[in-house]
Design an enzyme around this catalytic site. Structure first.
Site, mmCIF file in Angstrom:
data_model
loop_
_atom_site.group_PDB
_atom_site.id
_atom_site.type_symbol
_atom_site.label_atom_id
_atom_site.label_comp_id
_atom_site.label_asym_id
_atom_site.label_seq_id
_atom_site.Cartn_x
_atom_site.Cartn_y
_atom_site.Cartn_z
ATOM 1 C CB THR A 111 4.557 28.209 35.272
ATOM 2 O OG1 THR A 111 3.281 28.111 35.898
ATOM 3 C CG2 THR A 111 5.456 27.154 35.890
ATOM 4 C CE1 TYR A 127 3.959 23.677 32.921
ATOM 5 C CE2 TYR A 127 2.764 24.828 34.652
ATOM 6 C CZ TYR A 127 3.395 24.830 33.422
ATOM 7 O OH TYR A 127 3.455 25.992 32.704
#
Ligand code: UDP
Length: 335
Positions: free
Chosen positions: A117, A141
């Site tokens: 990501t 995350y």
């Protein structure tokens, strides 16, 4: 050659499965159905319900299906949730990935592609951001994904696991043939929420923060269409099969759109002037993040097919309508 797709019943994974089938490959799906849907896996594709960190299960699947390649999507993806449930994120995105990588190494898997990501960059100093920018994730995350990138690097050095890391920017849209789309029950992504607002599924759309240092005060993002993203994975697989080296590549269009741009586009393609409210900034949102995509284009020969915001908005809208009708007609969201 069999390709194991973890998270293949989820949003991006289900588009990957379609892309693999269209290319004549033999995908196998492993998904725990925590956020994915059994119906999202096409008929005829072997489906195993379970977690990618379950080593007994994964080893058996690798053996029984002759898995030679893994594309790893399974994981948790909501930044805000990761700040309130960090240990869950480290479990799903880091610990379970470790187990999966271990099974891949022990099971003789040749190639591994990992869904990472843009959150690994945190708040970049300059845009577009290249893969060589400092990695300073600001959320659990982003950190949970970065640790898996590092594990792959180490496993590659120690055990020769060939791999490619793809760092996604903002994934949106749906299969152009209408076979798949974003189906999650708890929607948090802007394009999907805007489609829901246009269809009256939610009463209004909220803009999180209008005081960012950007031209219209709202955050800038690089929205990449989901089929184009799946195509980058296929290109990565081919690169590895042809003996190409390990790579880390950003996946985006190198184009910035603001939250207001997305809203205006959705209003235009839907023809509906839905209500928009403004509210405070959402914690953890960088003001702007845009991919440099030179590497994915040059090293993987990837060229986008759907680099057009109205097209992406229309696909999301069409899929949302289909999903809504499906629920209204009692098909439910789980099967
Ligand atoms: N956003 C918003 N309202 C919403 C959902 C998102 O204003 O209801 C904004 C969010 O603050 C961010 C951008 O839209 O600036 C993209 O957010 P999304 O959750 O889609 O993806 P992220 O960039 O967090 O991965």
């Amino acid at each position: 050659m069999s390709v194991l797709v973890t998270g293949g019943a989820g949003y991006i994974g289900s588009h990957m499965v379609l892309e693999l089938l269209d290319a004549g490959e033999k995908p196998i799906v492993l998904d725990d159905l925590s956020t994915g849907f059994r119906w999202a896996v096409p008929d005829g594709v072997p489906f195993i319900e379970g977690q990618c960190g379950n080593q007994d299960l994964v080893s058996r699947v690798i053996r029984q299906h002759g898995v030679t390649e893994i594309i790893h999507f399974a994981g948790k993806i909501i930044v805000a949730e990761s700040t309130s449930q960090p240990l869950d994120y480290y479990d799903h995105n880091t610990s379970q990935s470790r187990n999966l990588i271990d099974c891949a190494v022990k099971g003789g898997v040749k190639h591994f592609i990992f869904s990472s990501t843009a959150a690994v960059y945190g708040e970049p100093k300059a845009n577009p951001v290249t893969e060589d920018e400092p990695l300073m994730p600001v959320s659990p995350y982003g950190r949970s994904k970065l640790m898996t990138e590092w594990m792959l690097e180490d496993a590659s050095r120690a055990h020769g696991l060939h791999h490619i890391v793809l760092r996604y920017f903002n994934v949106a849209g749906a299969d152009p043939k209408g076979r798949a789309g974003e189906s999650c029950t708890i929607a948090t992504h802007l394009v999907k929420l805007a489609a829901q607002a246009a269809l009256g599924i939610r009463p209004a759309l909220e803009i999180f923060g209008t005081d960012y240092p950007t031209p219209d005060g709202t955050c800038l993002r690089d929205y990449i269409q989901v089929t184009d993203l799946a195509r980058a994975h296929l290109a990565a697989l081919i690169h590895l099969r042809e003996g190409g080296s390990n790579l880390v590549c950003n996946c985006g269009y190198e184009r910035a759109f603001s939250v207001r741009d997305v809203i205006e586009t959705m209003k235009k393609v839907s023809g509906i002037n839905f209500e928009v409210k403004t509210s405070a900034r959402r914690p953890g949102d960088p003001a702007a993040i845009v991919a440099s995509n030179t590497r994915v284009r040059e090293k993987l020969g990837w060229t986008p097919l759907f680099d057009d915001l109205p097209t992406i908005a229309k696909q999301a809208l069409d899929w949302e309508r289909r999903l809504h009708n499906r629920r209204a007609h009692g098909s439910g969201t789980k099967e």
